[in-house]
Design an enzyme around this catalytic site. Structure first.
Site, mmCIF file in Angstrom:
data_model
loop_
_atom_site.group_PDB
_atom_site.id
_atom_site.type_symbol
_atom_site.label_atom_id
_atom_site.label_comp_id
_atom_site.label_asym_id
_atom_site.label_seq_id
_atom_site.Cartn_x
_atom_site.Cartn_y
_atom_site.Cartn_z
ATOM 1 N N LEU A 67 -1.152 -2.307 8.938
ATOM 2 C CA LEU A 67 -1.664 -1.238 8.077
ATOM 3 C C LEU A 67 -2.708 -1.734 7.087
ATOM 4 C CD1 LEU A 67 1.114 -0.051 9.168
ATOM 5 C CD2 LEU A 67 1.149 1.292 7.085
ATOM 6 N N ILE A 70 1.248 3.832 2.311
ATOM 7 C CA ILE A 70 2.029 4.049 3.536
ATOM 8 C C ILE A 70 2.883 2.818 3.840
ATOM 9 C CG2 ILE A 70 1.953 4.626 6.004
ATOM 10 C CD1 ILE A 70 -0.701 6.058 5.497
ATOM 11 N N GLY A 115 0.840 -1.204 0.000
ATOM 12 C CA GLY A 115 0.000 0.000 0.000
ATOM 13 C C GLY A 115 0.871 1.249 0.000
ATOM 14 N N TYR A 162 -16.240 3.439 8.288
ATOM 15 C CA TYR A 162 -14.778 3.355 8.416
ATOM 16 C C TYR A 162 -14.345 3.808 9.818
ATOM 17 C CZ TYR A 162 -9.834 4.394 7.477
ATOM 18 O OH TYR A 162 -8.464 4.449 7.519
ATOM 19 N N GLY A 169 -2.965 -2.827 -3.180
ATOM 20 C CA GLY A 169 -1.501 -2.835 -3.212
ATOM 21 C C GLY A 169 -1.006 -2.790 -4.655
ATOM 22 N N ASP A 191 0.428 -8.553 1.537
ATOM 23 C CA ASP A 191 -0.583 -7.672 0.934
ATOM 24 C C ASP A 191 -1.437 -8.538 0.021
ATOM 25 O OD1 ASP A 191 -1.853 -5.569 -0.749
ATOM 26 O OD2 ASP A 191 -0.445 -4.270 0.299
ATOM 27 N N ASN A 192 -2.748 -8.309 0.015
ATOM 28 C CA ASN A 192 -3.590 -9.130 -0.881
ATOM 29 C C ASN A 192 -3.693 -8.500 -2.281
ATOM 30 O OD1 ASN A 192 -5.311 -6.995 -0.580
ATOM 31 N ND2 ASN A 192 -7.050 -8.186 0.169
ATOM 32 N N ALA A 220 -2.396 0.923 12.879
ATOM 33 C CA ALA A 220 -2.613 2.151 12.110
ATOM 34 C C ALA A 220 -4.091 2.496 12.120
ATOM 35 C CB ALA A 220 -2.124 1.959 10.679
#
Ligand code: UDP
Length: 323
Positions: A76, A12, A10, A149, A36, A31-32, A117
């Site tokens: 994250l 960050i 991602g 969110y 990403g 990461d999936n 995060a």
């Protein structure tokens, strides 16, 4: 240290991997690849201290094994981007809360530290400015999807504290409108990147509403430093920290500044919220951090001014778009 970074490809996450490696750590990234991007981490593949797997945090066995073999987890991985909140609240709650529940449970069982995060969005539309870490969280109705969110991250923060009460080592950081190279420039990305791409491609800058809503934009390098310091300072243990910038700017001012800095004579158009987000939308009128705690305990200070950060980001996107 061996660090596990979820959401490593991602925006960050990838910058965080860079810096953790630069500081001599070993980094395992997962990461999936839903948001990403390979391009953000491809330069790390020839670093022997970097390992990467395409894997979702929903894959419990892999996650458990990865946590088992690391010293600290920078969590994250999340569904981020206001348009996502509006379009898919189920996904938001699933990834940001349900899978985070599993991750925290594993970290607690395995006695590993978690840097979680979180986000400035948790303050919602509280109108008492600036937001300190103990400020109230103020949300609208459940019929306004936007709040899912904030609710998902708020609930996950409660889980962090709940597990901490049972012995988990953790620290929570709340990011304020992060921007810089590699940020998502799509309709799902943040406003600064969208405006930069609009300006560089000679499209009108789309300001939502009247543009008087404000934010404090924070350059990625400051955020990465604050994140690592939060994870490494013993005094930070068990606490929440705002990581942001003091410079409050309206969205209209941001648009004007980006036009000036990019040397674009283009124009600004005002777009109704409903046209962009759908029928019912609630915005956050002002968002400003109180950074006292981060300054005092982490030694955090936002070093990169808005103008300097935007110049760097514009230069990076200009180069990228030219290729
Ligand atoms: N915004 C805008 N034009 C865009 C995208 C966003 O005017 O093309 C506005 C958005 O409505 C909000 C602010 O910019 O008022 C910040 O939006 P962003 O999506 O970056 O994240 P937020 O701070 O709301 O989480």
């Amino acid at each position: 240290m061996r660090c596990l970074v979820t959401g490593a490809a991602g925006f960050i996450g990838s910058h965080l991997c860079n810096e953790l490696l630069a500081q001599g750590n070993e980094v395992w990234g997962i990461d999936n690849m839903s948001e990403g991007r390979h391009e953000r981490i491809k330069h790390l593949f020839n670093n022997r201290r970097f390992k990467f797997a395409i894997c979702s945090i929903s894959e419990k066995q892999i996650l458990f094994k990865a946590i088992q073999q690391c010293d600290i987890i920078y969590h994250l991985a999340a569904v981020v981007g206001v348009k996502h909140y509006v379009e898919d609240p189920v996904k938001v709650m699933e990834v940001n809360l349900v899978y985070t529940f599993d991750l925290l449970e594993f970290a607690w069982k395995l006695n590993k530290k978690v840097v979680f995060a979180s986000t400035s969005e948790v303050y919602g539309k509280n109108n008492t400015i600036p937001f300190s870490e103990t400020s109230a969280r103020v949300y609208g109705p459940a019929t306004a999807n936007r709040w899912c969110y904030a609710i998902s991250k708020s609930a996950a923060e409660h889980l962090c504290f709940g597990y901490a009460q049972q012995g988990l080592s953790m620290v929570i950081i709340r990011y304020f409108n992060v921007y810089g190279p590699h940020a998502d420039g799509s309709a799902y990305g943040g406003v600064a990147t969208r405006f930069i791409i609009q300006a560089l491609t000679n499209n009108p800058l789309t300001v939502h509403g009247d543009g008087n809503q404000t934010r404090c934009f924070t350059y990625i390098n400051d955020i990465v430093k604050g994140t690592i310091d939060a994870g490494s300072k013993p005094e930070a243990e068990g606490k929440i920290f705002n990581l942001g910038h003091y410079h409050e700017v309206s969205i209209l001012e941001l648009a004007q500044l980006i036009l000036t800095l990019s040397g674009n004579k283009g124009n600004i158009i005002f777009q109704p919220y409903e046209e962009f987000y759908g029928s019912y939308f609630e915005d956050i009128p002002r968002r400003v951090p109180d950074l006292t705690a981060a300054e005092r305990i982490l030694g955090y200070y936002p070093r990169v001014s808005l103008e300097e950060g935007l110049k760097k980001t514009i230069a990076w996107y200009r180069h990228r778009l030219s290729r």
